[in-house]
Write an enzyme that holds these catalytic residues in place. Sequence first.
Site, PDB file in Angstrom:
ATOM      1  N   GLU A  42      85.430 -38.109 -15.905  1.00  0.00           N
ATOM      2  CA  GLU A  42      84.487 -37.895 -17.003  1.00  0.00           C
ATOM      3  C   GLU A  42      85.193 -37.372 -18.244  1.00  0.00           C
ATOM      4  OE1 GLU A  42      82.272 -38.187 -13.304  1.00  0.00           O
ATOM      5  OE2 GLU A  42      84.005 -36.970 -13.879  1.00  0.00           O
ATOM      6  N   PRO A  69      97.320 -41.224  -5.204  1.00  0.00           N
ATOM      7  CA  PRO A  69      96.119 -40.603  -4.627  1.00  0.00           C
ATOM      8  C   PRO A  69      95.239 -39.981  -5.695  1.00  0.00           C
ATOM      9  CG  PRO A  69      98.091 -39.965  -3.421  1.00  0.00           C
ATOM     10  CD  PRO A  69      98.543 -40.622  -4.689  1.00  0.00           C
ATOM     11  N   ARG A  70      93.973 -39.823  -5.363  1.00  0.00           N
ATOM     12  CA  ARG A  70      92.998 -39.339  -6.328  1.00  0.00           C
ATOM     13  C   ARG A  70      93.160 -37.853  -6.630  1.00  0.00           C
ATOM     14  NH1 ARG A  70      89.409 -40.651 -10.411  1.00  0.00           N
ATOM     15  NH2 ARG A  70      87.572 -39.312 -10.364  1.00  0.00           N
ATOM     16  N   LEU A 125      99.857 -35.629 -12.298  1.00  0.00           N
ATOM     17  CA  LEU A 125      98.608 -35.783 -13.046  1.00  0.00           C
ATOM     18  C   LEU A 125      98.904 -36.189 -14.485  1.00  0.00           C
ATOM     19  CD1 LEU A 125      96.624 -32.629 -11.830  1.00  0.00           C
ATOM     20  CD2 LEU A 125      96.298 -35.004 -11.110  1.00  0.00           C
ATOM     21  N   GLY A 126      97.963 -36.880 -15.099  1.00  0.00           N
ATOM     22  CA  GLY A 126      98.067 -37.211 -16.513  1.00  0.00           C
ATOM     23  C   GLY A 126      99.013 -38.348 -16.839  1.00  0.00           C
ATOM     24  N   GLU A 127      99.464 -39.095 -15.828  1.00  0.00           N
ATOM     25  CA  GLU A 127     100.437 -40.159 -16.064  1.00  0.00           C
ATOM     26  C   GLU A 127      99.940 -41.516 -15.574  1.00  0.00           C
ATOM     27  OE1 GLU A 127     104.508 -37.431 -15.953  1.00  0.00           O
ATOM     28  OE2 GLU A 127     104.008 -38.645 -14.200  1.00  0.00           O
ATOM     29  N   ASN A 152      87.009 -45.692 -12.179  1.00  0.00           N
ATOM     30  CA  ASN A 152      87.157 -46.358 -13.472  1.00  0.00           C
ATOM     31  C   ASN A 152      88.086 -47.576 -13.417  1.00  0.00           C
ATOM     32  OD1 ASN A 152      87.534 -46.854 -16.241  1.00  0.00           O
ATOM     33  ND2 ASN A 152      89.006 -45.182 -16.453  1.00  0.00           N
ATOM     34  N   GLU A 157      90.722 -48.523 -17.653  1.00  0.00           N
ATOM     35  CA  GLU A 157      92.103 -48.234 -18.040  1.00  0.00           C
ATOM     36  C   GLU A 157      93.013 -49.409 -17.703  1.00  0.00           C
ATOM     37  OE1 GLU A 157      92.841 -44.664 -15.906  1.00  0.00           O
ATOM     38  OE2 GLU A 157      92.202 -43.358 -17.552  1.00  0.00           O
TER      39      GLU A 157
END
Length: 447
Positions: A70, A285-286, A336-338, A362, A365
């Site tokens: 989100e 992984p999530r 994270l963030g990549e 999603n 992307e």
Amino acid sequence: MMRAFLLAWSALWTFGLPLVLAYLWKRGRKDPAYTAHLAERFGRYTVPPDFGRKSMRNGPVWVHAVSLGELRSAVPLIRALLDRGEHVVTTHFTPAGRAEAQRVFAADIAAGRLCAVWVPLETGWAYRGFFRAFRPAYGLVMEIEIWPRMVAAARAHKVPLFMCNAQYPSRALARDSKGLRLRQRVMQGFAGALVKSDLQARRFAGVGVRNIAVTGELRFDQPVPPALVAAGQAARHWLGAAQTRVITIASAIEGEDATYLHAVHALRADHAARGLPMPLFAYVPRRPERFDEVAQTLSAEGLSLLRRSGLAPAFDPAAWGPAPATTPDIFYGDTLGEMYGYLAIADQVIVGGGFNPKGAHNISEALVLGKPVITGPHTHTIEYPFAEAEAAGVARSVPDAAALAAALIADAATDPARIAAFTAAHSDATAKTLAAIPQLLAAVRPS
């Protein structure tokens, strides 16, 4: 009926607080961020002096983005709000969502233009603390997060609260339309809704939501970090996969790993039988707490892993040192963030969540980067834009592990121009949302 329901709901949360704290403690054992800043969850916030008082509306805009997905969908809208002079407070429940807000908007946080905090627990007294601390001008709840006390508290404090980038999946609509329809009654407490399509507008209007604007899909407006995309493309060469097929498995959740492992082994066996180079999989992984567990599972299957976390901190192959002597079976995305870096490596993307009844994540992307998408059968969570993407031939769902393996082996080509045309047709939601907000506010705050 609603008053009785809210009393019961509040009592449930108040007397259930020990269970909530136990849940946070349990999650905090794996991820300490769950229990950091714990006072915020009870409505106790440290706010910079005069935060939001110089905002366009003499109060910050409140954006509720419960978790990472989100928040990412909200990034272009938040950036546009900041650029036009608003202050913004973002609320989150998961550490991943909060951490991403702190990363993306670090400069704005330092300048006192944005605060990223925990959302209060579902009690009236916790929300009183939140509204007393921030006094937002209005609120935007990303996607379809329906929390009764949040909605009631916003109404009590005369803060217009809107659903934003909202969709009402057909499965949820059918479920909510039975019995007392309490969830739909809570929806009627919103000041309005900014929704993704005409179909969604009809669905929300049909259950009593008023003051609706169609604004499209914000995820297609997410800023694509060019440096990360370029680094992902360079990483493909660094990994020795320039001439090798590369597939990214993005946001794999609990319960899906066996499905993906079946597909990995099937595709490798097919390539071996045909004398083709082994495919490279980027496996992401999530949730961070799953990183070590999934790595062990993949290794136990006899697959060689190169963990991204074992390289330099930056996603930059130039800083990673000598390239591996042989291409690994799995480039393991335990950071994270990549995500754009992992997606840029790929020829094709498998989006996680779709093989779990909770639903797929999603797909925008991957499509924005021109990558065709496969996911599982549970697409109700992304009904928009998946139905449109499937009709356009740029995304597909498969029912199970065997069908996923067959789809990867068939390797049907997708025209990049078709993907580009689809994403262009569904973009510009940020501008539409910014234009619609004053109109919705005028409807609830007539001059």
